[in-house]
Design a protein around this motif. Structure first.
Motif, mmCIF file in Angstrom:
data_model
loop_
_atom_site.group_PDB
_atom_site.id
_atom_site.type_symbol
_atom_site.label_atom_id
_atom_site.label_comp_id
_atom_site.label_asym_id
_atom_site.label_seq_id
_atom_site.Cartn_x
_atom_site.Cartn_y
_atom_site.Cartn_z
ATOM 1 N N LEU A 57 7.558 1.067 -2.468
ATOM 2 C CA LEU A 57 6.161 0.645 -2.392
ATOM 3 C C LEU A 57 6.141 -0.819 -1.961
ATOM 4 O O LEU A 57 6.750 -1.668 -2.608
ATOM 5 C CB LEU A 57 5.485 0.809 -3.761
ATOM 6 C CG LEU A 57 4.010 0.434 -3.878
ATOM 7 C CD1 LEU A 57 3.153 1.397 -3.061
ATOM 8 C CD2 LEU A 57 3.579 0.470 -5.345
ATOM 9 N N ARG A 58 5.436 -1.103 -0.856
ATOM 10 C CA ARG A 58 5.458 -2.462 -0.310
ATOM 11 C C ARG A 58 4.068 -2.871 0.157
ATOM 12 O O ARG A 58 3.368 -2.087 0.812
ATOM 13 C CB ARG A 58 6.444 -2.517 0.862
ATOM 14 C CG ARG A 58 6.708 -3.896 1.392
ATOM 15 C CD ARG A 58 7.884 -3.920 2.335
ATOM 16 N NE ARG A 58 7.606 -3.323 3.629
ATOM 17 C CZ ARG A 58 8.208 -2.253 4.111
ATOM 18 N NH1 ARG A 58 9.128 -1.619 3.403
ATOM 19 N NH2 ARG A 58 7.895 -1.778 5.308
ATOM 20 N N VAL A 59 3.649 -4.080 -0.187
ATOM 21 C CA VAL A 59 2.376 -4.623 0.271
ATOM 22 C C VAL A 59 2.543 -5.129 1.693
ATOM 23 O O VAL A 59 3.468 -5.889 1.992
ATOM 24 C CB VAL A 59 1.894 -5.757 -0.653
ATOM 25 C CG1 VAL A 59 0.627 -6.400 -0.099
ATOM 26 C CG2 VAL A 59 1.636 -5.232 -2.062
ATOM 27 N N LEU A 60 1.650 -4.709 2.598
ATOM 28 C CA LEU A 60 1.726 -5.114 4.003
ATOM 29 C C LEU A 60 0.813 -6.291 4.324
ATOM 30 O O LEU A 60 1.069 -7.040 5.264
ATOM 31 C CB LEU A 60 1.338 -3.933 4.907
ATOM 32 C CG LEU A 60 2.261 -2.720 4.859
ATOM 33 C CD1 LEU A 60 1.711 -1.612 5.741
ATOM 34 C CD2 LEU A 60 3.672 -3.100 5.303
ATOM 35 N N ASP A 61 -0.245 -6.461 3.542
ATOM 36 C CA ASP A 61 -1.240 -7.496 3.822
ATOM 37 C C ASP A 61 -1.002 -8.684 2.896
ATOM 38 O O ASP A 61 -1.373 -8.663 1.722
ATOM 39 C CB ASP A 61 -2.643 -6.920 3.607
ATOM 40 C CG ASP A 61 -3.738 -7.902 4.005
ATOM 41 O OD1 ASP A 61 -3.392 -9.059 4.326
ATOM 42 O OD2 ASP A 61 -4.915 -7.512 3.983
ATOM 43 N N GLY A 62 -0.372 -9.729 3.423
ATOM 44 C CA GLY A 62 -0.056 -10.892 2.605
ATOM 45 C C GLY A 62 -1.258 -11.657 2.118
ATOM 46 O O GLY A 62 -1.184 -12.425 1.154
ATOM 47 N N ALA A 63 -2.418 -11.450 2.762
ATOM 48 C CA ALA A 63 -3.618 -12.203 2.389
ATOM 49 C C ALA A 63 -4.349 -11.572 1.207
ATOM 50 O O ALA A 63 -5.215 -12.201 0.609
ATOM 51 C CB ALA A 63 -4.571 -12.307 3.577
#
Length: 319
Positions: free
Chosen positions: A25-31
């Motif tokens: 599980l990985r977050v793609l949107d750093g903002a």
């Protein structure tokens, strides 16, 4: 029902690993930080999941062991890849994702899912019951949205699953079993998969003995027959063969015949009911768990409501 809200990626990974299967599980949107809400309830055969991540997410679910997910998009967009196959969700669309192939998802930040988790082994057995023989290859559904009629039927099913405690009360265990059978049969018969072509081929139905045996069994074991697939299995044939037999000889489906047999049995029992008997108890015992729909069917067939059939002194309310 269990509810979890978290902004911690490791906790989200652990929770969803329990709900679905262990996965990357990985977050793609750093903002935008993770802001996950999930609720889930049900049994191994039929469980319900409401999920949103609140940010762009990538999931590598591997081969999704022991998973069959019927995922409806209620908001946002998402993509799924299984080897060379690709699918995409937009609001209101539902796709089926089966175990057995390397699977990756990308969920948009606005994506929210309403998912029914099924047992792939039971789906396989259901397909075998419809065909009347073991499957040669693993069952795989098309990665395409439900048709409009299938989508409408599925939304109705989800409503009953979500509200089963309120709708069915003390009958909820029997209702859950009936909804589970219905969900599996609906998916196998209503959405394309790699055995759909065999479903459409004609079965040998000229012999009237199957029709006679089917009617005799229905008379003897009506309450013990949960679905068309169950009825066919008790007869030793595939549900597809039973379907073709009824269409050929009676120009109706076995599902319609089963419904009519249940309605007639309800009417017989109501007309002979002792004081204190409730319409609800009789209807649910004979497989009618959506009482509004049952009442409308009964009225259309017999020109009166079920409460009007009860003998004087018997309870009339649908409670």
């Amino acid at each position: 029902m269990q509810n979890v809200h978290t902004q911690d990626l490791d906790e989200a990974r652990t929770v969803m690993g329990h709900v679905y299967c262990p996965h990357e599980l990985r977050v793609l949107d750093g903002a935008h930080a993770l802001d996950m809400d999930v609720s889930f309830f049900g049994s191994q055969r039929l469980s319900r999941v409401h999920l949103r991540y609140g940010t762009d997410i990538f999931v590598d679910a591997g081969r999704m062991p022991d998973l069959a997910l019927v995922m409806q998009c209620s908001a946002g967009e998402a993509d799924v890849t299984q080897g060379p196959r690709k699918g995409r969700w937009q609001p209101g669309q539902t796709l089926v994702v089966m175990a057995g192939a390397s699977t990756q998802y990308r969920f948009g930040s606005a994506f929210s899912q309403n998912t029914l988790r099924l047992d792939p082994a039971r789906l396989t057995r259901t397909c075998e019951r419809w065909l009347g023989h073991p499957l040669d290859d693993p069952l795989m559904f098309e990665l395409a949205p439900f048709s409009a009629p299938m989508s409408a039927a599925w939304v109705s099913l989800l409503t009953m699953v979500d509200q089963q405690e309120v709708l069915f009360g003390t009958h909820r265990t029997a209702a859950h079993d009936s909804l589970t059978d219905y969900a599996y049969d609906l998916l196998i018969s209503g959405h394309p998969h790699n055995y759909s072509g065999e479903f459409s081929r004609s079965a040998h139905v000229s012999d009237t003995r199957l029709l006679r045996r089917a009617r005799e069994l229905l008379e003897l074991e009506l309450q013990g027959i949960s679905s068309v697939a169950d009825w066919a299995e008790k007869l030793g044939v595939g549900a597809r063969t039973l379907q073709a037999c009824f269409k050929h000889h009676l120009a109706i489906s076995p599902a319609k015949h089963l419904q009519m047999a249940r309605l007639k049995r309800v009417r017989t029992e109501l007309s002979q009911a002792a004081p204190g008997v409730h319409v609800t108890d009789v209807a649910m015992r004979l497989g009618f768990f959506h009482l509004g729909r049952f009442s409308a069917l009964y009225k259309a067939e017999f020109a009166e409501y079920p409460g009007q059939t009860l003998r004087p002194g018997a309870a009339k309310q649908l409670t």
